[in-house]
Motif scaffolding. Sequence first.
Motif, PDB file in Angstrom:
ATOM      1  N   ARG A  76      32.864 -17.509 -67.535  1.00 59.98           N
ATOM      2  CA  ARG A  76      31.867 -17.888 -68.435  1.00 59.98           C
ATOM      3  C   ARG A  76      32.519 -18.084 -69.820  1.00 59.98           C
ATOM      4  O   ARG A  76      33.105 -17.493 -70.336  1.00 59.98           O
ATOM      5  N   ASN A 130      27.529  -9.571 -67.356  1.00 59.74           N
ATOM      6  CA  ASN A 130      26.543 -10.218 -67.942  1.00 59.74           C
ATOM      7  C   ASN A 130      26.090  -9.649 -69.339  1.00 59.74           C
ATOM      8  O   ASN A 130      25.924  -8.648 -69.626  1.00 59.74           O
ATOM      9  N   GLN A 144      19.829 -13.923 -70.725  1.00 60.14           N
ATOM     10  CA  GLN A 144      21.152 -13.182 -70.105  1.00 60.14           C
ATOM     11  C   GLN A 144      21.967 -14.401 -70.068  1.00 60.14           C
ATOM     12  O   GLN A 144      21.543 -15.568 -70.037  1.00 60.14           O
ATOM     13  N   VAL A 146      23.884 -15.051 -67.769  1.00 61.78           N
ATOM     14  CA  VAL A 146      23.764 -15.783 -66.099  1.00 61.78           C
ATOM     15  C   VAL A 146      22.931 -17.251 -66.235  1.00 61.78           C
ATOM     16  O   VAL A 146      23.125 -17.784 -65.332  1.00 61.78           O
ATOM     17  N   MET A 157      24.700 -13.545 -58.157  1.00 65.91           N
ATOM     18  CA  MET A 157      24.446 -14.821 -58.964  1.00 65.91           C
ATOM     19  C   MET A 157      23.742 -15.517 -58.222  1.00 65.91           C
ATOM     20  O   MET A 157      24.278 -16.104 -57.294  1.00 65.91           O
TER      21      MET A 157
END
Length: 757
Positions: A76, A130, A144, A146, A157
């Motif tokens: 991410r 996360n 968050q 995510v 997820m």
Amino acid sequence: MDLSKYAYVFSILFILCCYLLHVSIGIDTITSSQFIKDPETLISKDGNFTLGFFSPTNSTNRYVGIWWKTESTIIRVLNRNQPLNDSNGTVTISEDGNLVVLNGQKQPIWSSNVFHITSVTTSQFSDYGNIVLSERTTGKILWQSVQQSSDTLLPSMKLSINKRTGKSVKLESWKSPSDPSIGNFSCSIVERQSTFEVFIWNETQPYWRSGPWNGGVFTGIQTMTVAYFYGFKGGDDGEGNINIYFTIQNDDEFLIYRLNSQGILDEIMWDDEKKEMNVSWTSHDSECNVYGICGAFTSCNSLISPMCSCLRGFEPRNIQEWNRNNWTGGCVRGRPLQCQRVNNKTTSRKEDGFMKLQMVKVPDFAEGLAVKPDRCRNLCLKNCSCVAYSHDAVIGCMSWTRNLVDIQQLQRGGLDLYVRVAYAELDRGRNKTIIIISTMIIGPIVIFICAYILWRRSNHPANSSYNIIGEMSQVKLQELLLFDFEKLATATNNFHLSNKLGQGGFGPVYKGKLQDGQEIAVKRLSRASGQGLEEFMNEVVVICKLQHRNLVRLIGCCVEGDEKMLMYEYMPNKSLDAFIFDFGMARIFGGGEDQANTNRIVGTYGYMSPEYAMQGLFSEKSDVFSFGVLILEIVIGRRNSSFYDNEHALSLLGFVWLQWREDNILSLIDQGIYDPSHHNYFSRCIHIGLLCAQELAVDRPTMAAVILMLNSEAGLLPPPTKPAFIPRENVLNSKWPEECQNICSNNNVTITDIYGR
């Protein structure tokens, strides 16, 4: 000694230790007073996930990312569309309570962007990679990571879509391996009435689909046959959301799905022995996985050639384009259906039926209904608009009322599809038994007649020029011009040596100019060589079938007496020095020969495989060898012939092999075409070239496998073994004569001549 000096040194060491401790150990919480600066990190409690600053390959921009184990597994990127242009970034909690990324001027370039925060917040880094922003006193979750756009699906997820609002959580690819900003490809859930499946989109166009979800597996993925093995779960959560996610049963395993910048979804698994991530599955393991590649009313099967075929009862919409392997027009129905004849007020007593396709990825745009199989069939049969149906125990009845698009033949798994066809098409199946019996009776007669004709031809050979023209007509060379010998002799100044461009296994190549001023290159079969008749026909057939912007254009030919010549457009860079029939030799067979060996060797040395050059053995793997040499020539920018008689006695393959073993790839690549951002692609091409040029034919890949290797960046390649024609080590050592002077003694043996009495 002055104690103040000790105090000063101690304070410096204390500050340095605190700094190193902060960087190496890391923390898992960020507050307004506890932040991280580049290159500091946050580390999850289990030690597997890290939040920190990184730069992608071939980029100097800095990003805040989350990775697993190493920076090679970025899962991410927070500021993926707002890069930092220096190494002075900071991650902290802003005055309004949001998690922010600041640049060197303390200006926010990215924010969690939560509105109306009324209390003090804190951000914690969890064991699942996360980042959670929450109120410090109540623990209420405000945001968050995510929820942030990503190219990676982690365990637990969820990909989701809300049926009421259409809002979705999806994967979005990087723009390129060096640019994590949002690219052209995305991966999301698509609902089709009572069914849903996962799609990959190229902007707004579908690029890949999984096939319908049956509660345990996606029915269009042939490797996904056992639900519990993959741990996927999904469905309607009762709140208007359709979710799909996966779990991992063993805590020692780690598995992710990543959508790369080329639109390919890869399953990547942690190898604990090698301590690295490896691709274990890919969405595009063949061209058949590209959405709708064969057009409507077709089936795609990657194990046959051509891979696209019309469904039974259908025929190509455009036969000319279809024969050129341009299948996008698809197929149309060859015979009208019975219900269509009724609508047109023509009568027929024979009712339509269904043709069964087994183990397929069913087409897109299914309409679902919860009924039993017999009811499903009858409903489709009574609806003239229904063109196909399928039934699954969990999904229920699926029917199609529009064009059937994206059918793929699978080797295992899949569903059975029943396609509506006219009764006459069903008769074809019923008549198979009659055809087989007839063939058993007529077959021996036909074989006898053919044998007699071949015997007559072998004892009464026809004129060779006539035979060649006859064979050429079989490949439909309507646009090929026939030149007479006199015109070509004039064009080349009677094949003067000054016009000679090169020499190959076929014969010499000359430059010429026609009366209209057009420059041509003429390949002339060498009469003295005793070779070339089959090579001549091979080149005509191959070139006419492979017209392409990167291939030289064949203009015409000359077949007159013993003369056999080919005319091409002239290329100023003398690209005709390499001959097309160096490749495709496996399709040439002479009298008394088979696919295992030949009694004469043809072609250009340096491109011929060792088993063919030395033993006369040839097969498809001989062509693979030639193709491998050509790949290496292109990448390194040198011809195979440029290595002859050099000081190290190295061939092209020997030179590449030595550099490869020393991991000196950069020195191999032609600097005129080298681009650092494509380094991995160049390296992969060299790797594939070496695999093709391996000494043993059994070790070389097939051409089909080579195409897949070139089209996919994800698949792992096996290590190559030593290529053919590598000189022994002592020959490669150019210093041997000088060293020998130091380590060898003079030979003082006396030789006595013996004479007879």
